[in-house]
Every structure is written in C-alpha cells, then in structure tokens.
Design a protein around this motif. Structure first.
Motif, PDB file in Angstrom:
ATOM      1  N   TYR A   1       0.743  -0.690   0.108  1.00  0.00           N
ATOM      2  CA  TYR A   1       0.317   0.042  -0.394  1.00  0.00           C
ATOM      3  C   TYR A   1       0.931   1.409  -0.140  1.00  0.00           C
ATOM      4  CZ  TYR A   1      -4.323  -2.278   1.323  1.00  0.00           C
ATOM      5  OH  TYR A   1      -5.146  -3.490   1.550  1.00  0.00           O
ATOM      6  N   ALA A   2       0.547   2.364  -0.480  1.00  0.00           N
ATOM      7  CA  ALA A   2       1.160   4.123  -0.371  1.00  0.00           C
ATOM      8  C   ALA A   2      -0.091   4.487   0.944  1.00  0.00           C
ATOM      9  CB  ALA A   2       0.978   4.074  -1.791  1.00  0.00           C
ATOM     10  N   TYR A   3       0.853   5.030   0.780  1.00  0.00           N
ATOM     11  CA  TYR A   3      -0.015   6.405   1.871  1.00  0.00           C
ATOM     12  C   TYR A   3       1.132   7.739   2.460  1.00  0.00           C
ATOM     13  CZ  TYR A   3       3.405   5.460   6.055  1.00  0.00           C
ATOM     14  OH  TYR A   3       4.554   5.294   6.639  1.00  0.00           O
ATOM     15  N   SER A   4      -0.233   8.193   2.882  1.00  0.00           N
ATOM     16  CA  SER A   4       0.336   9.986   2.922  1.00  0.00           C
ATOM     17  C   SER A   4      -0.512  10.007   4.435  1.00  0.00           C
ATOM     18  CB  SER A   4      -0.535  10.706   2.334  1.00  0.00           C
ATOM     19  OG  SER A   4      -1.842  10.520   2.221  1.00  0.00           O
TER      20      SER A   4
ATOM     21  N   GLU B   1     -10.990  -3.380   0.433  1.00  0.00           N
ATOM     22  CA  GLU B   1      -9.949  -3.651   1.087  1.00  0.00           C
ATOM     23  C   GLU B   1      -9.070  -2.637  -0.022  1.00  0.00           C
ATOM     24  OE1 GLU B   1      -7.992  -8.424  -1.625  1.00  0.00           O
ATOM     25  OE2 GLU B   1     -10.415  -6.627  -1.934  1.00  0.00           O
ATOM     26  N   LYS B   2      -8.553  -2.234  -0.763  1.00  0.00           N
ATOM     27  CA  LYS B   2      -8.029  -1.345  -1.482  1.00  0.00           C
ATOM     28  C   LYS B   2      -7.630  -0.003  -0.485  1.00  0.00           C
ATOM     29  CE  LYS B   2      -8.530  -3.879  -5.515  1.00  0.00           C
ATOM     30  NZ  LYS B   2      -8.704  -3.523  -7.137  1.00  0.00           N
ATOM     31  N   ILE B   3      -8.426   0.107   0.329  1.00  0.00           N
ATOM     32  CA  ILE B   3      -8.532   1.666   1.190  1.00  0.00           C
ATOM     33  C   ILE B   3      -9.211   1.740   1.553  1.00  0.00           C
ATOM     34  CG2 ILE B   3      -9.320   3.972   0.765  1.00  0.00           C
ATOM     35  CD1 ILE B   3     -10.202   3.969  -2.042  1.00  0.00           C
ATOM     36  N   LYS B   4      -7.656   2.051   3.015  1.00  0.00           N
ATOM     37  CA  LYS B   4      -8.024   2.428   4.594  1.00  0.00           C
ATOM     38  C   LYS B   4      -7.685   3.775   5.238  1.00  0.00           C
ATOM     39  CE  LYS B   4      -7.984  -2.739   4.332  1.00  0.00           C
ATOM     40  NZ  LYS B   4      -7.222  -2.961   3.046  1.00  0.00           N
ATOM     41  N   VAL B   5      -8.117   3.673   6.601  1.00  0.00           N
ATOM     42  CA  VAL B   5      -7.828   5.184   6.734  1.00  0.00           C
ATOM     43  C   VAL B   5      -7.169   4.572   8.240  1.00  0.00           C
ATOM     44  CG1 VAL B   5      -7.943   7.215   7.848  1.00  0.00           C
ATOM     45  CG2 VAL B   5      -9.026   6.865   6.037  1.00  0.00           C
TER      46      VAL B   5
ATOM     47  N   ARG C   1      -3.486   8.708   8.847  1.00  0.00           N
ATOM     48  CA  ARG C   1      -2.622   7.884   7.178  1.00  0.00           C
ATOM     49  C   ARG C   1      -3.355   7.392   6.351  1.00  0.00           C
ATOM     50  NH1 ARG C   1       1.816   4.160   9.339  1.00  0.00           N
ATOM     51  NH2 ARG C   1       3.382   5.869   9.511  1.00  0.00           N
ATOM     52  N   PHE C   2      -3.522   7.874   5.213  1.00  0.00           N
ATOM     53  CA  PHE C   2      -4.389   6.816   3.667  1.00  0.00           C
ATOM     54  C   PHE C   2      -3.765   6.480   3.341  1.00  0.00           C
ATOM     55  CE2 PHE C   2      -6.160   7.266  -0.432  1.00  0.00           C
ATOM     56  CZ  PHE C   2      -7.839   7.097   0.471  1.00  0.00           C
ATOM     57  N   TYR C   3      -4.494   5.079   3.118  1.00  0.00           N
ATOM     58  CA  TYR C   3      -3.427   3.934   2.204  1.00  0.00           C
ATOM     59  C   TYR C   3      -4.489   3.753   1.394  1.00  0.00           C
ATOM     60  CZ  TYR C   3      -0.820   3.084   6.833  1.00  0.00           C
ATOM     61  OH  TYR C   3       0.476   2.759   7.740  1.00  0.00           O
ATOM     62  N   CYS C   4      -3.594   3.578   0.233  1.00  0.00           N
ATOM     63  CA  CYS C   4      -4.469   2.912  -0.711  1.00  0.00           C
ATOM     64  C   CYS C   4      -3.292   2.001  -1.954  1.00  0.00           C
ATOM     65  CB  CYS C   4      -3.763   4.924  -1.643  1.00  0.00           C
ATOM     66  SG  CYS C   4      -4.426   4.519  -3.583  1.00  0.00           S
ATOM     67  N   LYS C   5      -4.157   1.369  -2.569  1.00  0.00           N
ATOM     68  CA  LYS C   5      -3.819   0.038  -3.165  1.00  0.00           C
ATOM     69  C   LYS C   5      -4.470  -0.265  -4.807  1.00  0.00           C
ATOM     70  CE  LYS C   5      -3.062  -4.282  -2.208  1.00  0.00           C
ATOM     71  NZ  LYS C   5      -2.663  -6.043  -1.779  1.00  0.00           N
ATOM     72  N   ILE C   6      -4.834   0.396  -5.319  1.00  0.00           N
ATOM     73  CA  ILE C   6      -6.467   0.808  -5.952  1.00  0.00           C
ATOM     74  C   ILE C   6      -5.486   0.344  -7.432  1.00  0.00           C
ATOM     75  CG2 ILE C   6      -7.384   2.692  -7.594  1.00  0.00           C
ATOM     76  CD1 ILE C   6      -8.650   4.368  -5.110  1.00  0.00           C
TER      77      ILE C   6
END
Length: 322
Positions: A135-138, A230-234, A251-256
């Motif tokens: 996952y990428a996250y900011s 499944e592909k986006i979590k905070v 954190r904003f997690y992304c794996k779209i």
C-alpha cells in the motif's frame, strides 16, 4: 492512561540520525534521539546534574550529551562521561543516571512502552492483516485540545455522522441509527454504521444488525482503522500528549492501481480529504467536558452509543490491571 501498553507516539521519520527531538507524551517530557548508526533512544528530558533539557544537547556517538555541562548518557540512561571529572576519573557515576524509556519502531511508527519494562511484550499494535508495504500512504498530523479518549470515541461514534459530516461522509440525512452491532475479539473493537433516513420506522436493535464490509476498528491502546474497501483504509494513531491534549497522526492507505506511482498520487490527495473530515470533528470534540471520558459519568448515552460504551468498559478493565 492504561499501564503496560505500547503506545504509538510519533512517526519514525520525525527523528533523523544524529538528531534529538523533544516531545511531551503521556504526561512525560522526553528526549528522543538517533545515534550515528540510526539506533533510537529515549530518556527523560532533564539532566540529573543541574536539570537542563537534554533535548537541547547533541548526539555523541551512541550517547546524548547535555548542553549545559556536557554529561553524556547512553540509551539506557547510564551516565558514561562527566567532563568535569576528567577522562581518567574512576568515580562511580551511577548516581547521575537518568530515567530511560523503552522504545521500538515498526510500521513507520515509534512505540513507547508505558509501564513496567519487565512486562513489555514483543508485539507492537498495528493492523498487520489489513495493510502492508504494497500500500502507498500519506500522513498528516493535527493537535487537538482533547484527551485522547475523546478523540478515539469520536471515531467510533456513528450517531454524529449525519450532523457533523452533513456535507461530506454523512450526506443523505440518515439520522436514524440501527444498532449498531459491536464486536470485540483479539484486542480489536469493531463496529459499522447502519444508518437510515428516518421515515417513522422503528430502529433495529444491535442484535438485528450486522457489521458491514465498510467498518470501524479500534486496537488498544490508541490505534484506529476505517476499513473503507479492501484497497482503501484510513488509520489514525492518537498520541496522548497529556490529560488535555492529543496529536492525531492520520494516514490514507491506497492500493487501487497496480502501479505504485499512481497509488502514491491517490494517497497524496487522499490526505486532503482526511483533513476536511477530521477538522469537522475537531471543532466539536474539543468542546467536550470533562476532557477525559469515563465509564461512570453524567452523560446520558443512547443505544447508538454502543461502541463508545464498550470502549469505555474495556478501557476501565485494562486500567484496573496492574
């Protein structure tokens, strides 16, 4: 605070090599530093000699050096050198030792053990089964003039959503609260919103509800996750500063996408959405009195406050354990 817990207190990136950072966490004034080899240390931010702030000093090899009289302390708080006594001194320096705190790192987070060091566990709380390095996250941070318990409860509160977030995640005027259903298993408290537009129907009981795919999760003592898809979590960790202040690391997690750089872009913009929603919460939560929540209080809670009631019960149980 709950004793004998690993608290998430700071992003790892906040402390660079050969750098000292002063932070206040859990009512403690701390000096965290990285040695020349990148190893993390944490001691009380007060020299045993004349009480100066060690955080104003500098890193010397594996030690932190006091800015006032240059006494040196290693990551275990042991005084290793007193310049005034000379390099050849054989005097016992143990009386100058300072209090040290056990810290570890994982998931880009610095954890501090709050309690008896001999009871420290190897496991560091995190949602390992839900996010990983794919996952990428900011990440953004914000200071709230609130006790960390209030900040956490806000993220478990499904009743406030259509009012506080009426023009963002709470659009649709779904003010009727069904349930919500609440579960607690493997140190994770889980619930989900099951709100509806009020057309005069009777709300469903918690037993009649299910936890939806989009759900809210909390892991003691201070980390929360919104499982959006499944592909986006905070994920938020609520770093307690003292009894009236908390810093939220969001954190904003992304794996779209299958392409990392696209996920990085989405995560970058995701943090701005997080900020908008978080600031809507903040302006209300900081007004709550008393600052800290408690199981036994004068608040008149609703059925819809089930997740908050369970959080308070579990927190009280954990606080009672020594």
């Amino acid at each position: 605070m709950i004793l004998n817990q690993w608290y998430s207190i700071l992003p790892s990136k906040s402390i660079k090599k050969n750098q000292i950072v002063a932070v206040r966490r859990l009512n403690l004034d701390l000096a965290l530093y990285r040695s020349e080899n990148g190893e993390l240390g944490c001691v009380v931010d007060q020299c045993s000699h004349r009480g100066a702030a060690l955080s104003l000093g500098k890193v010397k090899g594996d030690c932190i050096q006091c800015p006032f009289h240059a006494l040196e302390f290693d990551k275990n708080g042991k005084c290793t050198f007193i310049p005034a006594n000379g390099k050849s001194s054989t005097a016992d320096m143990t009386r100058y030792n300072v209090k040290k705190y056990l810290v570890k790192e994982a998931n880009g987070i610095i954890y501090l053990w709050y309690g008896d060091e001999e009871k420290a566990t190897e496991y560091l709380p995190f949602f390992y089964d839900y996010v990983d390095n794919s996952y990428a996250y900011s990440e953004i941070e914000d200071h709230w003039n609130s006790h960390y318990s209030r900040c956490i409860e806000n993220q478990l509160d499904v009743v406030h959503v259509p009012f506080v977030h009426y023009n963002t995640i709470g659009r649709g005027n779904k003010t009727l609260i069904n349930g919500p259903k609440v579960e607690y298993e493997n140190n994770i408290l889980r619930t989900s919103a099951n709100n509806e537009v009020d057309e005069g129907q009777t709300p469903k009981s918690p037993e009649e509800c299910t936890i939806k795919k989009t759900n809210l999760n909390f892991m003691f003592p201070n980390i929360w996750m919104n499982y959006i898809t499944e592909k986006i979590k905070v994920i938020i960790y609520f770093a307690p500063v003292d009894d009236e202040n908390t810093i939220l690391y969001i954190r904003f997690y992304c794996k779209i996408s299958k392409m990392r750089f696209i996920n990085n872009i989405i995560a970058f913009f995701g943090k701005f959405a997080n900020k908008i929603i978080e600031r809507q919460d903040k302006k209300v939560v900081i007004t709550q009195k008393p600052k800290a929540s408690s199981l036994k209080s004068g608040e008149k809670l609703l059925v819809g406050d089930g997740p908050i009631i369970m959080y308070r019960k579990i927190r009280e149980e954990l606080k009672s354990k020594v």
